[in-house]
Structures are given as C-alpha cells and as structure tokens.
Design an enzyme around this catalytic site. Structure first.
Site, PDB file in Angstrom:
ATOM      1  N   LYS A   9       0.831  -1.211   0.000  1.00 32.16           N
ATOM      2  CA  LYS A   9       0.000   0.000   0.000  1.00 32.16           C
ATOM      3  C   LYS A   9       0.862   1.256   0.000  1.00 32.16           C
ATOM      4  CE  LYS A   9      -2.070  -1.092   3.862  1.00 32.16           C
ATOM      5  NZ  LYS A   9      -1.449  -2.408   4.137  1.00 32.16           N
ATOM      6  N   ARG A  84      -9.983   0.793   8.032  1.00 34.49           N
ATOM      7  CA  ARG A  84      -9.518  -0.561   8.252  1.00 34.49           C
ATOM      8  C   ARG A  84     -10.558  -1.425   8.930  1.00 34.49           C
ATOM      9  NH1 ARG A  84      -3.795   0.235   8.472  1.00 34.49           N
ATOM     10  NH2 ARG A  84      -2.705  -1.705   8.834  1.00 34.49           N
ATOM     11  N   ARG A 123      11.756  -6.110   4.912  1.00 37.53           N
ATOM     12  CA  ARG A 123      11.495  -4.664   4.888  1.00 37.53           C
ATOM     13  C   ARG A 123      12.360  -3.939   5.907  1.00 37.53           C
ATOM     14  NH1 ARG A 123       5.673  -2.105   5.497  1.00 37.53           N
ATOM     15  NH2 ARG A 123       5.575  -3.375   7.372  1.00 37.53           N
ATOM     16  N   ARG A 156      10.901  -2.745  11.307  1.00 43.30           N
ATOM     17  CA  ARG A 156       9.849  -2.091  12.090  1.00 43.30           C
ATOM     18  C   ARG A 156       9.489  -2.967  13.290  1.00 43.30           C
ATOM     19  NH1 ARG A 156       5.013  -0.113   8.249  1.00 43.30           N
ATOM     20  NH2 ARG A 156       3.769  -1.423   9.624  1.00 43.30           N
ATOM     21  N   ARG A 167      -1.118  -9.649  12.746  1.00 39.02           N
ATOM     22  CA  ARG A 167      -1.663  -8.574  11.894  1.00 39.02           C
ATOM     23  C   ARG A 167      -2.468  -9.168  10.747  1.00 39.02           C
ATOM     24  NH1 ARG A 167       3.716  -5.596  10.637  1.00 39.02           N
ATOM     25  NH2 ARG A 167       2.479  -4.339   9.176  1.00 39.02           N
TER      26      ARG A 167
HETATM   27  P1  AP5 Z   1       4.845  -1.692   1.872  1.00 37.37           P
HETATM   28  O1  AP5 Z   1       4.601  -0.814   0.726  1.00 37.37           O
HETATM   29  O2  AP5 Z   1       5.582  -1.150   3.051  1.00 37.37           O
HETATM   30  O3  AP5 Z   1       3.477  -2.413   2.326  1.00 37.37           O
HETATM   31  P2  AP5 Z   1       2.228  -1.839   3.135  1.00 37.37           P
HETATM   32  O4  AP5 Z   1       1.021  -2.456   2.534  1.00 37.37           O
HETATM   33  O5  AP5 Z   1       2.288  -0.368   3.245  1.00 37.37           O
HETATM   34  O6  AP5 Z   1       2.531  -2.560   4.516  1.00 37.37           O
HETATM   35  P3  AP5 Z   1       2.351  -2.006   6.004  1.00 37.37           P
HETATM   36  O7  AP5 Z   1       3.074  -2.973   6.897  1.00 37.37           O
HETATM   37  O8  AP5 Z   1       2.721  -0.579   6.093  1.00 37.37           O
HETATM   38  O9  AP5 Z   1       0.858  -2.208   6.184  1.00 37.37           O
HETATM   39  P4  AP5 Z   1       0.086  -2.258   7.477  1.00 37.37           P
HETATM   40  O10 AP5 Z   1      -1.267  -2.058   6.969  1.00 37.37           O
HETATM   41  O11 AP5 Z   1       0.260  -3.481   8.288  1.00 37.37           O
HETATM   42  O12 AP5 Z   1       0.802  -1.166   8.384  1.00 37.37           O
HETATM   43  P5  AP5 Z   1       0.454   0.347   8.719  1.00 37.37           P
HETATM   44  O13 AP5 Z   1       1.705   1.108   8.811  1.00 37.37           O
HETATM   45  O14 AP5 Z   1      -0.632   0.824   7.825  1.00 37.37           O
HETATM   46  O15 AP5 Z   1       5.621  -2.989   1.321  1.00 37.37           O
HETATM   47  C1  AP5 Z   1       6.071  -4.007   2.203  1.00 37.37           C
HETATM   48  C2  AP5 Z   1       7.482  -4.488   1.799  1.00 37.37           C
HETATM   49  O16 AP5 Z   1       7.406  -5.140   0.526  1.00 37.37           O
HETATM   50  C3  AP5 Z   1       8.505  -3.362   1.638  1.00 37.37           C
HETATM   51  O17 AP5 Z   1       9.752  -3.813   2.033  1.00 37.37           O
HETATM   52  C4  AP5 Z   1       8.476  -3.065   0.129  1.00 37.37           C
HETATM   53  O18 AP5 Z   1       9.708  -2.540  -0.309  1.00 37.37           O
HETATM   54  C5  AP5 Z   1       8.191  -4.448  -0.460  1.00 37.37           C
HETATM   55  N1  AP5 Z   1       7.372  -4.403  -1.655  1.00 37.37           N
HETATM   56  C6  AP5 Z   1       6.304  -3.601  -1.923  1.00 37.37           C
HETATM   57  N2  AP5 Z   1       5.777  -3.859  -3.135  1.00 37.37           N
HETATM   58  C7  AP5 Z   1       6.513  -4.889  -3.654  1.00 37.37           C
HETATM   59  C8  AP5 Z   1       6.446  -5.650  -4.874  1.00 37.37           C
HETATM   60  N3  AP5 Z   1       5.505  -5.417  -5.799  1.00 37.37           N
HETATM   61  N4  AP5 Z   1       7.343  -6.626  -5.056  1.00 37.37           N
HETATM   62  C9  AP5 Z   1       8.288  -6.886  -4.095  1.00 37.37           C
HETATM   63  N5  AP5 Z   1       8.404  -6.211  -2.941  1.00 37.37           N
HETATM   64  C10 AP5 Z   1       7.524  -5.227  -2.699  1.00 37.37           C
HETATM   65  O19 AP5 Z   1      -0.157   0.198  10.168  1.00 37.37           O
HETATM   66  C11 AP5 Z   1       0.648  -0.226  11.262  1.00 37.37           C
HETATM   67  C12 AP5 Z   1      -0.206  -0.398  12.492  1.00 37.37           C
HETATM   68  O20 AP5 Z   1      -0.808   0.867  12.856  1.00 37.37           O
HETATM   69  C13 AP5 Z   1      -1.396  -1.357  12.358  1.00 37.37           C
HETATM   70  O21 AP5 Z   1      -1.036  -2.691  12.572  1.00 37.37           O
HETATM   71  C14 AP5 Z   1      -2.333  -0.809  13.426  1.00 37.37           C
HETATM   72  O22 AP5 Z   1      -1.952  -1.233  14.704  1.00 37.37           O
HETATM   73  C15 AP5 Z   1      -2.125   0.696  13.343  1.00 37.37           C
HETATM   74  N6  AP5 Z   1      -3.081   1.323  12.411  1.00 37.37           N
HETATM   75  C16 AP5 Z   1      -2.794   1.957  11.238  1.00 37.37           C
HETATM   76  N7  AP5 Z   1      -3.912   2.393  10.633  1.00 37.37           N
HETATM   77  C17 AP5 Z   1      -4.937   2.021  11.436  1.00 37.37           C
HETATM   78  C18 AP5 Z   1      -6.344   2.160  11.351  1.00 37.37           C
HETATM   79  N8  AP5 Z   1      -6.932   2.761  10.301  1.00 37.37           N
HETATM   80  N9  AP5 Z   1      -7.103   1.653  12.348  1.00 37.37           N
HETATM   81  C19 AP5 Z   1      -6.547   1.036  13.403  1.00 37.37           C
HETATM   82  N10 AP5 Z   1      -5.216   0.864  13.550  1.00 37.37           N
HETATM   83  C20 AP5 Z   1      -4.418   1.350  12.576  1.00 37.37           C
HETATM   84 MG    MG Z   2       2.511   1.008   4.840  1.00 43.61          MG
END
Ligand code: AP5
Ligand code: MG
Length: 209
Positions: A9, A84, A123, A156, A167
C-alpha cells in the site's frame, strides 16, 4: 489503499502521490511519528501496534478527518491504511457526505499471505523519515542508511514474524470485509500485488478512468 499488511500500500501510495501531486495519508506513519515524539496519542497507540492489534476506531477517525481538512488535501489525497474496519468506513462516508464529498476510488492490492511473510522479513524502514526499503527488492545505497535523509533503517517493531501473523489474522477478520463494502459501492479497483511494483502501478493508473 486497501490490502493486507505488507501488500504494498505504502509503496504504491507514494508513486500515486508523486504522479497526481496529492498527499499520501498513512495512518501507520502518523502513529509511528506520534510514538517517536512520545505524544499522548502515540503512547496510547504503541501498545496496540506492537502487539499487531488495531488501534481503537475512536483514536483513528477524528485524526484522519482533521487531516483531510488541511489545505494540501483540497485537490485530493490518498488514504493509506484507513479505513480498516467497517465502523471506520462508515464514519468516513458520513464525514465526507456532510461535506458533499465522496471517495472516488478504492484500490485493493491482493496478495497471498505466504508472500507477505517473506516481504516483511526483508522490509527496512527509516526511523527518521519513514521511507521504506526491502533488503532484496529495493535496498538502500549504503547498508542501513536511508537514501532520503541518511537516517538509520531498521526492521519495524511490528514486523517480527509472530506479530506479522497476528496482523494478518486481524486483517482477514476486520479489514477484508471492506472489499465487499466498496465493491457494493462500485468504486473498487483490484490489482494483483504479486507483480513487480512498477507493473502494479501501471495497472492501477490504467484503471483510474
Ligand atoms: P509496503 O509498501 O511497506 O506495504 P504496506 O502495505 O504499506 O505494509 P504495512 O506494513 O505498512 O501495512 P500495514 O497495513 O500493516 O501497516 P500500517 O503502517 O498501515 O511494502 C512491504 C514491503 O514489501 C517493503 O519492504 C516493500 O519494499 C516491499 N514491496 C512492496 N511492493 C513490492 C512488490 N511489488 N514486489 C516486491 N516487494 C515489494 O499500520 C501499522 C499499524 O498501525 C497497524 O497494525 C495498526 O496497529 C495501526 N493502524 C494503522 N492504521 C490504522 C487504522 N486505520 N485503524 C486502526 N489501527 C491502525
Ligand atoms: Mg505502509
């Protein structure tokens, strides 16, 4: 942007943000910044995030609504990691409705759980600016040093395998139902997240009509 943890994402949101010149709003990044700055919200959120749980809806919704009212969002914005849960989606719909606005598109990045475990282990994120890398697919030029700000890049705190499993479990239970929710609103775009990230980007852009 919808998708499991690690679906890509953030990677795609940054590319879309650059192309259309609209801000990326990542709730995960917002929380990580608040945690780093030891704010009240950050202290509350940290416990949930480190356990792989979702932060309670009431802590998230007001924060996002306030963010999209800022000046830089006038021409649009990309929500990355929000909503979410169904209650978050309903709260967002209600807030946009009140302002005579609506979501134009919801992009869902589809990817099997097995691929995610592999991606997350590789990552690395900058502890200073949040830029994201992958030790195999998109490494930093100098090991453990951010290309953007020279900050230190690390795993992270919620990317440990046991937390990633938690997760994923929560994603399937609470976030996946949003796919149907937005399909029913006819604004869902779906893309195969296993492809190379440039291919995914081109696919998304081609579907934005
Ligand atoms: P990356 O682009 O970082 O993936 P992402 O989908 O952004 O993954 P996140 O871990 O950020 O998602 P998340 O939803 O768990 O975490 P968030 O920070 O939102 O890509 C991942 C890896 O793969 C990277 O190394 C990248 O380089 C690689 N990659 C990407 N595309 C690729 C491809 N095509 N091919 C190969 N490699 C690739 O949330 C964290 C925490 O915050 C949550 O767990 C929760 O506790 C809290 N939180 C956040 N938002 C909310 C909400 N709305 N409600 C409640 N809690 C929330
Ligand atoms: Mg992210």
């Amino acid at each position: 942007m919808l998708g499991a943890p690690g679906a890509g994402k953030g990677t795609q949101a940054i590319k879309i943000s650059d192309k259309f010149n609209i801000p990326q709003i990542s709730t995960g990044d917002i929380f990580r910044k608040q945690i780093k700055n030891k704010t009240e919200i950050g202290l509350k959120a940290k416990g949930y995030i480190d356990q792989g749980m979702l932060v309670p809806d009431e802590l998230v919704v007001d924060l996002v609504i306030a963010r999209i009212e800022e000046d830089d969002c006038k021409n649009g914005y990309i929500l990355d990691g929000f909503p979410r849960t169904i209650p978050q989606a309903k709260a967002l719909d209600a807030a946009l409705n009140q302002r005579d606005l609506k979501l134009d598109y919801v992009v869902n990045i589809e990817i099997p759980d097995e691929n995610i475990i592999r991606r997350m282990a590789g990552r690395r994120a900058c502890i200073n600016c949040g830029a994201t890398y992958h030790i195999v697919y998109t490494p930093t030029k100098v090991e453990n040093v951010c290309d953007v700000c020279n900050g230190e890049t690390t795993l992270r705190s919620d990317d440990k395998p046991e937390t990633v499993y938690k997760r994923l479990e929560i994603y399937h239970e609470q976030t996946q139902p949003l796919i149907l929710y937005y399909k029913e609103q006819s604004i869902l775009i779906e893309t195969d997240g296993v492809q190379d990230s440039n291919e995914i980007f081109n696919d998304i852009v081609s579907k934005l009509v």
